[in-house]
Design a protein around this motif. Sequence first.
Motif, PDB file in Angstrom:
ATOM      1  N   TYR A 153       0.955  -1.247   0.337  1.00 52.21           N
ATOM      2  CA  TYR A 153      -0.187   0.180  -0.186  1.00 52.21           C
ATOM      3  C   TYR A 153       0.661   1.303   0.203  1.00 52.21           C
ATOM      4  N   ARG A 154       0.656   2.455  -0.860  1.00 52.16           N
ATOM      5  CA  ARG A 154       1.203   3.271  -0.177  1.00 52.16           C
ATOM      6  C   ARG A 154       1.900   4.048   1.199  1.00 52.16           C
ATOM      7  N   GLY A 155       2.312   4.043   0.805  1.00 49.17           N
ATOM      8  CA  GLY A 155       3.337   3.902   2.784  1.00 49.17           C
ATOM      9  C   GLY A 155       4.165   3.272   3.028  1.00 49.17           C
ATOM     10  N   TYR A 156       3.916   2.543   2.696  1.00 55.07           N
ATOM     11  CA  TYR A 156       4.735   1.310   2.856  1.00 55.07           C
ATOM     12  C   TYR A 156       5.991   0.632   1.764  1.00 55.07           C
ATOM     13  N   ALA A 157       6.759   0.309   2.587  1.00 54.06           N
ATOM     14  CA  ALA A 157       8.000  -0.111   1.731  1.00 54.06           C
ATOM     15  C   ALA A 157       8.525   0.821   0.638  1.00 54.06           C
ATOM     16  N   ASP A 158       8.133   0.673  -0.960  1.00 53.60           N
ATOM     17  CA  ASP A 158       8.386   0.884  -2.113  1.00 53.60           C
ATOM     18  C   ASP A 158       7.604   1.852  -2.367  1.00 53.60           C
ATOM     19  N   SER A 159       6.435   1.707  -2.189  1.00 48.45           N
ATOM     20  CA  SER A 159       5.595   2.488  -2.902  1.00 48.45           C
ATOM     21  C   SER A 159       5.446   3.765  -1.578  1.00 48.45           C
ATOM     22  N   PRO A 160       4.674   5.133  -2.052  1.00 43.07           N
ATOM     23  CA  PRO A 160       5.475   6.298  -1.628  1.00 43.07           C
ATOM     24  C   PRO A 160       4.274   7.070  -1.636  1.00 43.07           C
ATOM     25  N   GLY A 161       4.045   7.080  -0.619  1.00 47.55           N
ATOM     26  CA  GLY A 161       3.222   8.147  -0.402  1.00 47.55           C
ATOM     27  C   GLY A 161       1.954   7.585   1.256  1.00 47.55           C
ATOM     28  N   GLU A 162       0.862   8.420   1.781  1.00 51.52           N
ATOM     29  CA  GLU A 162       0.671   8.506   2.643  1.00 51.52           C
ATOM     30  C   GLU A 162      -0.827   7.216   3.580  1.00 51.52           C
ATOM     31  N   SER A 163      -0.479   5.837   4.260  1.00 46.49           N
ATOM     32  CA  SER A 163      -1.526   4.949   4.370  1.00 46.49           C
ATOM     33  C   SER A 163      -2.434   6.100   5.075  1.00 46.49           C
TER      34      SER A 163
END
Length: 329
Positions: A153-163
């Motif tokens: 998901y966004r915010g996790y590992a190599d997925s940028p963004g906000e969880s």
Amino acid sequence: MSSTSSLDSIGWDPHKQVVMAAVTIFGSVLWFSGNALLALIVVIIVLLPFPWILVRFPTLQRKFLFHSWYYKADKPLDNPLLWGVQDGISQPIGALGCWYVANTCKCVPTCSCLCDTVVVYCHGSSGSRGNQYRVDLVNYLASLGCAVYSFDYRGYADSPGESSQVNSIQDARQVLAFARAEHPDKRVVLYGHSMGTGVVCQTAYQLIQEDAAVDAVILEAPFLSIPDCVLKSPTLRFVNSLPIYKDFVWQFSDLFVTKDVIGDLKNVLILFAEDDEVIAPHHATELHTLCPASTLHLISEGGHNFLIQQGSVKKAIEEHLKRNDPPLQ
């Protein structure tokens, strides 16, 4: 059952975090001071303001519930083979980090494997798609003949963004749409674990409203809702009675309320272990009752993260995927 430490079991239950913090603080103060009363006073002073602080700082709330920060990569995620994913490739979907394991079946159309099935896997609240038990699941699904998408998901590992809840559901929908576009003639299944079961149920429910239902759902270690996980936990009965903690918990009253939507789903498999150290078994049994079109597979051992190591669980997954039920509508 493996004794491997679980990132999800460390992070998912807020009460477990509070208990661990209280024990650590109490033990440290007692060790240095030798005064049990002083140690107790310090614990109260430190922990009681904790929910008050979280209620007033949304960024801390997100970190408390979405443990995207609890991640350590000792290998590049763009090489799934290094993580033990057999025949997998890196398949970014938009900005989301994702692995894809293609179906390599060379059978005739009447073969008995699941080469007509694509699975989108939604993981739990912490770590990444590289957690070993998640890799084990992906490899097992691939061994059945399924094509598999496993993403962060966004915010996790190599997925940028906000969880957030909204973002995680949007992310699941994005991966699902990509899978459908790549495999227009195949059955599509949503598989969720722990927090991912909340993502899966909300996603599947939205798609039903849009007349675009998936073909099946698998829920591993699901829960009724976030408040039900926290307020009904026996871990801290006294703390639960404090208004400040109740106010904190109900800040998340609309977060992953699976119990409100699961009744509309069909072709649902619920997997749960009675020795789950994070979520109580009554969550699974109540969800099964709320969803007449569900099958409950309850086992005695498997913990929160290691159900896939149990032979009966593997068999239940295979049998469920081979059912020829209509889509969830």
